[in-house]
Design a protein around this motif. Structure first.
Motif, PDB file in Angstrom:
ATOM      1  N   PRO A 253      29.648  40.759  41.028  1.00 20.18           N
ATOM      2  CA  PRO A 253      30.332  39.541  41.484  1.00 20.18           C
ATOM      3  C   PRO A 253      31.722  39.343  40.881  1.00 20.18           C
ATOM      4  CG  PRO A 253      28.056  39.057  40.898  1.00 20.18           C
ATOM      5  CD  PRO A 253      28.315  40.476  40.469  1.00 20.18           C
ATOM      6  N   ALA A 254      31.955  39.928  39.697  1.00 24.66           N
ATOM      7  CA  ALA A 254      33.247  39.733  39.025  1.00 24.66           C
ATOM      8  C   ALA A 254      34.214  40.885  39.248  1.00 24.66           C
ATOM      9  CB  ALA A 254      33.027  39.538  37.528  1.00 24.66           C
ATOM     10  N   ALA A 255      33.869  41.852  40.108  1.00 27.86           N
ATOM     11  CA  ALA A 255      34.742  43.014  40.300  1.00 27.86           C
ATOM     12  C   ALA A 255      36.114  42.604  40.825  1.00 27.86           C
ATOM     13  CB  ALA A 255      34.084  44.016  41.248  1.00 27.86           C
ATOM     14  N   THR A 256      36.138  41.729  41.805  1.00 29.13           N
ATOM     15  CA  THR A 256      37.417  41.281  42.368  1.00 29.13           C
ATOM     16  C   THR A 256      38.228  40.523  41.323  1.00 29.13           C
ATOM     17  OG1 THR A 256      36.477  41.149  44.597  1.00 29.13           O
ATOM     18  CG2 THR A 256      38.503  39.907  44.180  1.00 29.13           C
ATOM     19  N   GLN A 257      37.556  39.696  40.543  1.00 28.15           N
ATOM     20  CA  GLN A 257      38.234  38.948  39.485  1.00 28.15           C
ATOM     21  C   GLN A 257      38.860  39.887  38.459  1.00 28.15           C
ATOM     22  OE1 GLN A 257      35.594  36.579  37.110  1.00 28.15           O
ATOM     23  NE2 GLN A 257      37.253  35.621  35.907  1.00 28.15           N
ATOM     24  N   ALA A 258      38.121  40.936  38.072  1.00 29.48           N
ATOM     25  CA  ALA A 258      38.644  41.892  37.092  1.00 29.48           C
ATOM     26  C   ALA A 258      39.847  42.645  37.643  1.00 29.48           C
ATOM     27  CB  ALA A 258      37.546  42.872  36.680  1.00 29.48           C
ATOM     28  N   LEU A 259      39.776  43.047  38.908  1.00 30.19           N
ATOM     29  CA  LEU A 259      40.915  43.730  39.526  1.00 30.19           C
ATOM     30  C   LEU A 259      42.143  42.826  39.570  1.00 30.19           C
ATOM     31  CD1 LEU A 259      39.414  45.706  42.553  1.00 30.19           C
ATOM     32  CD2 LEU A 259      40.544  46.663  40.525  1.00 30.19           C
ATOM     33  N   GLN A 260      41.930  41.549  39.880  1.00 28.75           N
ATOM     34  CA  GLN A 260      43.052  40.628  39.945  1.00 28.75           C
ATOM     35  C   GLN A 260      43.634  40.363  38.568  1.00 28.75           C
ATOM     36  OE1 GLN A 260      44.455  39.345  42.893  1.00 28.75           O
ATOM     37  NE2 GLN A 260      46.058  38.957  41.365  1.00 28.75           N
ATOM     38  N   ALA A 261      42.761  40.230  37.562  1.00 26.15           N
ATOM     39  CA  ALA A 261      43.255  40.028  36.194  1.00 26.15           C
ATOM     40  C   ALA A 261      44.079  41.225  35.746  1.00 26.15           C
ATOM     41  CB  ALA A 261      42.081  39.803  35.244  1.00 26.15           C
ATOM     42  N   ALA A 262      43.605  42.438  36.052  1.00 25.94           N
ATOM     43  CA  ALA A 262      44.356  43.642  35.694  1.00 25.94           C
ATOM     44  C   ALA A 262      45.702  43.669  36.396  1.00 25.94           C
ATOM     45  CB  ALA A 262      43.544  44.886  36.046  1.00 25.94           C
TER      46      ALA A 262
END
Length: 235
Positions: A197-206
């Motif tokens: 569920p947090a994959a998109t969030q991690a990509l955006q943070a990066a």
């Protein structure tokens, strides 16, 4: 995914949570640990990388780590058990400013790449409460890449009564490696866990961190680590 978990993922592949190479970390610890039987305190220890190195290198040394992130402390405890140093390590789940020490320390570490720029006052004040009169502080702080900013930072530290006995200004390579490691670790984790569920969030943070680094901070920020002591009190 909260900020603390993102930070843990971002630092999976870097030796410490600061723009310092592995050899630099070892060299700083060699200068900081003068006897080998010190009591050491790390305010904001995260997963305990600095303390684990010191404990492993010095069998008579004892240490306490303080951090508000329970998962990071769990990782520190697991690593300490694996290294056989857990009996010499205390871990405390609280904000560094709320820590009430059981005794004074010979060495304190406060190395925070996310600390307010050019404002070491809080770290100096907190460390002074926890150190013995002849204790040593290893302080890491960011500064602006402006001709006056690093001198002003050091002057503010000496004005507060601390004197540098050693220092290291992070190189361009160290700063770049740290930025690429943080953003790369987040990106790799997201690509390897596409259904999380947090994959998109991690990509955006990066992506956000990478853009900020390349467009703004890469030419604007530096990082200095100082080994500090205080003069003996005189009547």
């Amino acid at each position: 995914m909260d900020h603390q978990e993102l930070a843990r993922l971002a630092h999976l592949h870097h030796p410490v949570a600061a723009p310092l190479a592995d050899d630099t970390v070892s060299a700083l610890l060699r200068r900081a640990v003068r006897r080998g039987d010190e009591r050491v305190l790390h305010l904001g220890c995260g997963s305990g990388a600095w303390l684990l190195r010191a404990l492993t290198a010095h069998p008579q040394l004892t240490a306490d780590g303080v951090d508000p992130d329970p998962a990071a402390l769990t990782a520190a405890r697991t690593a300490a058990e694996q290294l056989g140093v857990i009996r010499r390590l205390g871990l405390h789940h609280r904000a560094p400013t709320d820590f009430v020490p059981p005794h004074r320390y010979d060495l304190a570490l406060c190395i925070d790449a996310a600390a307010p720029l050019g404002d070491p006052t809080a770290a100096l004040t907190t460390a002074a409460r926890h150190l013995t009169p002849d204790g040593t502080l290893l302080l890491g702080a960011s500064f602006r890449q402006h001709p006056d900013d690093l001198p002003a930072l050091v002057e503010s530290i000496t004005t507060a009564g601390w004197l540098p006995v050693h220092g290291h200004t992070s190189s361009r390579t160290e700063l770049d490696d740290y930025a690429w490691s943080r953003t790369g670790s987040l990106t790799a984790w997201a690509l390897e866990h596409p259904d999380h569920p947090a994959a998109t969030q991690a990509l955006q943070a990066a992506a956000d961190q990478r853009t900020t680094w390349l467009r703004e901070d890469r030419t604007a920020l530096g990082f200095v680590t100082l080994l500090l002591r205080r003069p003996a009190a005189t009547d």
